[in-house]
Design a protein around this motif. Structure first.
Motif, short mmCIF file in Angstrom:
data_model
loop_
_atom_site.label_atom_id
_atom_site.label_comp_id
_atom_site.label_asym_id
_atom_site.label_seq_id
_atom_site.Cartn_x
_atom_site.Cartn_y
_atom_site.Cartn_z
N PHE A 156 34.91 70.39 92.63
CA PHE A 156 33.99 69.61 91.80
C PHE A 156 33.94 68.15 92.27
CE2 PHE A 156 34.67 72.78 88.21
CZ PHE A 156 33.40 73.33 88.32
N ALA A 157 35.09 67.58 92.59
CA ALA A 157 35.13 66.18 93.03
C ALA A 157 34.29 65.99 94.29
CB ALA A 157 36.57 65.73 93.27
N ALA A 158 34.41 66.91 95.23
CA ALA A 158 33.64 66.82 96.47
C ALA A 158 32.14 66.99 96.20
CB ALA A 158 34.12 67.87 97.47
N ALA A 159 31.80 67.93 95.34
CA ALA A 159 30.39 68.17 95.02
C ALA A 159 29.76 66.97 94.32
CB ALA A 159 30.25 69.43 94.17
N VAL A 160 30.48 66.41 93.35
CA VAL A 160 29.96 65.26 92.60
C VAL A 160 29.86 64.04 93.52
CG1 VAL A 160 30.48 63.62 90.74
CG2 VAL A 160 30.65 66.08 90.33
N LYS A 161 30.81 63.89 94.42
CA LYS A 161 30.75 62.76 95.35
C LYS A 161 29.51 62.85 96.23
CE LYS A 161 33.43 60.24 98.79
NZ LYS A 161 34.68 60.16 99.52
N GLU B 127 23.27 70.07 87.29
CA GLU B 127 23.86 71.40 87.30
C GLU B 127 25.33 71.35 87.71
OE1 GLU B 127 22.73 75.92 88.76
OE2 GLU B 127 21.46 74.25 89.35
N ILE B 128 25.65 70.54 88.70
CA ILE B 128 27.05 70.39 89.11
C ILE B 128 27.86 69.79 87.96
CG2 ILE B 128 28.64 69.17 90.66
CD1 ILE B 128 26.39 69.32 92.80
N ARG B 129 27.30 68.77 87.31
CA ARG B 129 27.99 68.15 86.17
C ARG B 129 28.21 69.16 85.05
NH1 ARG B 129 29.68 62.69 86.58
NH2 ARG B 129 28.57 61.78 88.32
N PHE B 130 27.20 69.99 84.80
CA PHE B 130 27.31 71.03 83.77
C PHE B 130 28.40 72.03 84.12
CE2 PHE B 130 25.73 75.40 82.79
CZ PHE B 130 26.08 75.42 81.45
N LEU B 131 28.44 72.45 85.37
CA LEU B 131 29.47 73.43 85.78
C LEU B 131 30.86 72.84 85.58
CD1 LEU B 131 27.76 74.74 89.04
CD2 LEU B 131 28.15 76.05 86.94
N ARG B 132 31.05 71.59 85.98
CA ARG B 132 32.37 70.97 85.82
C ARG B 132 32.72 70.81 84.34
NH1 ARG B 132 34.09 65.32 88.65
NH2 ARG B 132 32.51 64.47 87.24
N LEU B 133 31.75 70.34 83.55
CA LEU B 133 32.00 70.18 82.11
C LEU B 133 32.37 71.51 81.48
CD1 LEU B 133 30.18 68.00 79.61
CD2 LEU B 133 30.28 70.42 79.11
N SER B 134 31.68 72.58 81.86
CA SER B 134 31.95 73.89 81.25
C SER B 134 33.33 74.41 81.60
CB SER B 134 30.87 74.91 81.63
OG SER B 134 30.90 75.19 83.01
N ARG C 275 39.44 65.33 82.28
CA ARG C 275 39.14 63.90 82.28
C ARG C 275 37.69 63.55 82.57
NH1 ARG C 275 42.49 65.19 86.41
NH2 ARG C 275 41.67 65.01 88.52
N HIS C 276 36.88 64.51 82.99
CA HIS C 276 35.49 64.20 83.35
C HIS C 276 34.48 64.60 82.29
CE1 HIS C 276 37.63 64.69 87.26
NE2 HIS C 276 37.06 63.52 87.45
N VAL C 277 34.93 65.15 81.18
CA VAL C 277 34.00 65.66 80.16
C VAL C 277 33.07 64.55 79.69
CG1 VAL C 277 33.82 66.64 77.84
CG2 VAL C 277 35.50 67.55 79.44
N ASP C 278 33.62 63.40 79.33
CA ASP C 278 32.78 62.30 78.84
C ASP C 278 31.81 61.82 79.92
OD1 ASP C 278 34.01 62.43 76.36
OD2 ASP C 278 35.48 60.88 76.85
N GLU C 279 32.33 61.62 81.12
CA GLU C 279 31.50 61.17 82.24
C GLU C 279 30.36 62.15 82.51
OE1 GLU C 279 32.10 61.14 87.06
OE2 GLU C 279 33.84 60.63 85.84
N ASP C 280 30.68 63.45 82.53
CA ASP C 280 29.65 64.46 82.81
C ASP C 280 28.62 64.54 81.69
OD1 ASP C 280 30.84 65.00 85.23
OD2 ASP C 280 31.95 66.73 84.50
N TYR D 262 15.45 67.25 85.94
CA TYR D 262 15.92 68.55 85.50
C TYR D 262 16.52 69.34 86.66
CZ TYR D 262 13.09 67.39 81.42
OH TYR D 262 12.55 66.78 80.33
N PRO D 263 17.47 70.21 86.36
CA PRO D 263 18.13 71.00 87.41
C PRO D 263 17.26 72.15 87.89
CG PRO D 263 18.94 71.67 85.28
CD PRO D 263 18.01 70.51 85.04
N GLY D 264 17.62 72.66 89.04
CA GLY D 264 17.02 73.90 89.54
C GLY D 264 15.51 73.85 89.68
N ASN D 265 14.99 72.80 90.31
CA ASN D 265 13.54 72.67 90.48
C ASN D 265 12.81 72.79 89.15
OD1 ASN D 265 13.74 72.34 93.28
ND2 ASN D 265 13.86 74.54 93.57
N ASN D 266 13.29 72.02 88.18
CA ASN D 266 12.70 71.98 86.84
C ASN D 266 12.79 73.33 86.12
OD1 ASN D 266 12.04 69.24 86.90
ND2 ASN D 266 10.20 69.69 88.07
#
Length: 179
Positions: A91-96, A103-110, A123-128, A141-145
C-alpha cells in the motif's frame, strides 16, 4: 500510406490496451469481492497480479488488499503479521506512486479498519478517509468514473471510515449526486 497504416496500428493497439486494462481491472474487482470469502480465489488472484510487470500503482493496491486477505486465512500468528507487513509495504508503494487514487486509498482503508487495534497498524485510516472525500469533491472518481464502485466506496467509508458528522454530510451529498 505506410505511415498512415502504422499510425492506425498504434492508435488501435493503444485503444485495445486501454480496453484490456479496463476489462482486467473490472475482473480484478469482481475476483477481489469473491476473495473475501475464498482463500482459493485470494491465492489465484494474488498469483495473477504478482506476475504483472511492471506493476502499476493500482496493481500494488490490489496486492496489498490480497496480502490482507492472506493474513485472514492463515492460522499462524507469525505468518499473519508477515502478511500484514507485506500489505502495508504494498500500500505504501502504491500510494507513493499515485497518492490521489481513490481506489487504492479505499483498498488500504478497508484493510486497516479490519485490523485489530492492538497491532497499531491502522494509522492511515484518517488520511485515506480525508483523501477519498477530497477526491470525491473534486469528482476524481475511481475506475474511469465507475459509478457503482464510487457508490460502494462512499457507503463503505460512511459505515467504516470513522467519519465526523460533517464528513457524513459531505459523503451523503456526493452520494445524492451519483443517484
Amino acid at each position: 500510406m505506410l505511415k498512415y497504416f502504422a499510425g492506425i496500428l498504434i492508435v488501435l493497439s493503444v485503444s485495445i490496451s486501454f480496453s484490456v486494462k479496463a476489462q482486467n481491472t473490472d475482473t480484478w474487482r469482481l475476483q477481489l469481492r469473491r476473495a473475501i470469502d475464498s482463500e482459493a480465489v485470494t491465492d489465484s488472484l494474488f498469483d495473477k497480479l504478482d506476475k504483472v510487470s511492471p506493476k502499476p500503482p493500482l496493481v500494488g493496491g490490489y496486492l496489498g488488499a490480497l496480502y490482507g486477505l492472506k493474513a485472514k486465512y492463515t492460522w499462524n500468528p507469525y505468518s499473519k503479521l508477515k502478511y500484514v507487513d507485506n500489505a502495508q509495504d504494498a500500500f505504501a508503494a502504491a500510494v507513493k506512486k499515485d497518492p490521489h487514487n481513490m481506489e487504492i486509498r479505499f483498498l488500504r482503508l478497508s484493510v486497516e479498519v479490519n485490523l485489530p487495534a492492538f497491532l497499531r497498524m491502522s494509522r492511515h485510516v484518517d488520511e485515506d478517509r480525508v483523501q477519498i472525500i477530497e477526491q470525491l469533491q473534486a469528482k476524481n472518481y475511481p475506475g474511469n468514473n465507475n459509478r457503482d464502485l464510487t457508490i460502494t466506496i462512499i457507503k463503505y467509508v460512511m459505515e467504516n471510515g470513522r467519519c465526523s458528522p460533517e464528513e457524513i454530510e459531505r459523503l451523503n451529498e456526493q452520494l445524492a449526486l451519483l443517484k
